[in-house]
Design an enzyme around this catalytic site. Sequence first.
Site, PDB file in Angstrom:
ATOM      1  N   ASN A  63       0.847  -1.290  -0.151  1.00  0.00           N
ATOM      2  CA  ASN A  63      -0.027  -0.006  -0.010  1.00  0.00           C
ATOM      3  C   ASN A  63       1.034   1.165   0.040  1.00  0.00           C
ATOM      4  OD1 ASN A  63      -2.063   1.975   0.463  1.00  0.00           O
ATOM      5  ND2 ASN A  63      -2.475   1.306   2.264  1.00  0.00           N
ATOM      6  N   LYS A 193       3.780   4.742   9.008  1.00  0.00           N
ATOM      7  CA  LYS A 193       2.521   4.945   8.602  1.00  0.00           C
ATOM      8  C   LYS A 193       1.753   3.783   8.141  1.00  0.00           C
ATOM      9  CE  LYS A 193      -0.377   5.608   4.763  1.00  0.00           C
ATOM     10  NZ  LYS A 193      -0.782   4.479   3.731  1.00  0.00           N
ATOM     11  N   PHE A 223      -1.917   8.912  10.046  1.00  0.00           N
ATOM     12  CA  PHE A 223      -1.176   8.307   8.942  1.00  0.00           C
ATOM     13  C   PHE A 223      -0.430   9.063   8.018  1.00  0.00           C
ATOM     14  CE2 PHE A 223      -4.917   5.167   9.882  1.00  0.00           C
ATOM     15  CZ  PHE A 223      -4.391   4.674  10.760  1.00  0.00           C
ATOM     16  N   ASP A 225       0.361  10.425   4.985  1.00  0.00           N
ATOM     17  CA  ASP A 225       0.696  10.045   3.753  1.00  0.00           C
ATOM     18  C   ASP A 225       0.636  11.335   2.580  1.00  0.00           C
ATOM     19  OD1 ASP A 225      -1.966  11.305   3.915  1.00  0.00           O
ATOM     20  OD2 ASP A 225      -2.882   9.585   3.521  1.00  0.00           O
ATOM     21  N   ASP A 292      -8.132  11.282  11.253  1.00  0.00           N
ATOM     22  CA  ASP A 292      -7.336  10.967  10.067  1.00  0.00           C
ATOM     23  C   ASP A 292      -8.480  10.570   9.047  1.00  0.00           C
ATOM     24  OD1 ASP A 292      -6.301   8.957   7.977  1.00  0.00           O
ATOM     25  OD2 ASP A 292      -4.310   9.861   8.757  1.00  0.00           O
ATOM     26  N   GLN A 300     -11.776  13.737  -0.415  1.00  0.00           N
ATOM     27  CA  GLN A 300     -12.109  12.909  -1.801  1.00  0.00           C
ATOM     28  C   GLN A 300     -12.859  13.600  -2.771  1.00  0.00           C
ATOM     29  OE1 GLN A 300     -10.633   9.738  -1.999  1.00  0.00           O
ATOM     30  NE2 GLN A 300      -9.868  10.834  -0.166  1.00  0.00           N
TER      31      GLN A 300
END
Length: 317
Positions: A63, A193, A223, A225, A292, A300
């Site tokens: 991932n 992460k 996390f 990212d 998160d 999105q």
Amino acid sequence: MLFRSQFVSENSRSVQLDKTRLEQLAKEWVDHPFEVPGWDLDIHWQGETGATIHYILLLDALNFCFWPDPGQERWRVEHRGQTYNGYKALAVALGRALDEGFPLTSAAALAELSMDQLEYLLRGQNQIPMLPQRLQHAREVGQQLLKLYGGDFRNAIEKAGGSAQALTHLIARDFPCFYDVSHYRGREIPIYKRAQITVVDLAGSLEFKDYGEFFDLDRLTAFADYKIPQVLRAFGVLVYAPDLAQRLDNYQQLAPGCEEEVEIRAGMVWAVELIRQRMAELGRDLKAYEVDWFLWNLGQAPLPEERPYHRTRTVFY
């Protein structure tokens, strides 16, 4: 992990936190009628407990870094009449392989996985980036499971004794592809992460029971990212120095582990923690990974002040 991120944020040259904006958002979001989404069975494969655990470990070992270079098309996978890209494409591709009978939940099979096999398992429109690194990760997962845990990741989970933090550190230590540690001003900065998200994915996929039950999920961080820093920048919480902002807006890549990249990731982690703390003071007690998820979902859809996310070719996110 958290206080190392605080150290980076408080000593950062290129990434600052706007505390006033952070306060405004915490007050705005404290009454937001959102719910943390459950485990998405539309995209995730589910089998018996042991098989599901191994699916999660492989999924999060692979991932990372789905974005294409400028002018290239995204990797996509069709599943049940829908087309997915990024993480969701990976989740459905691995599930498709399992449904087709490929033994991806077997450590022995992963340890000997070939490039031809992986290319076929991840087939879709265009090719997933960094395929050789993903092959290395898949094989490493199988080899380390065989070497250290009798081929069964449940043994690793049991060794952690119900602690999400202990399992995070165990994963990062025993599976080098999860060892997400940078260096900043002479200090090691563990961000972990993918190790942390593996633990939370185990909890979610197993409904926080059995091998998915942990007593200290509240000790994990957000996390770090690409998406959450982009969201926090759009909301005015992360403020980039003009030179860095210009480079990112022109799609220039940052080198893995460079000062600016570490400052973005650590700044994001600390910003989420400060938001979480302030929301708790205002009566909304959430875990960092829940904040998160909330921010990720907000991102999105395009945000009014959204700018390009930072780009770093790395295996860690």
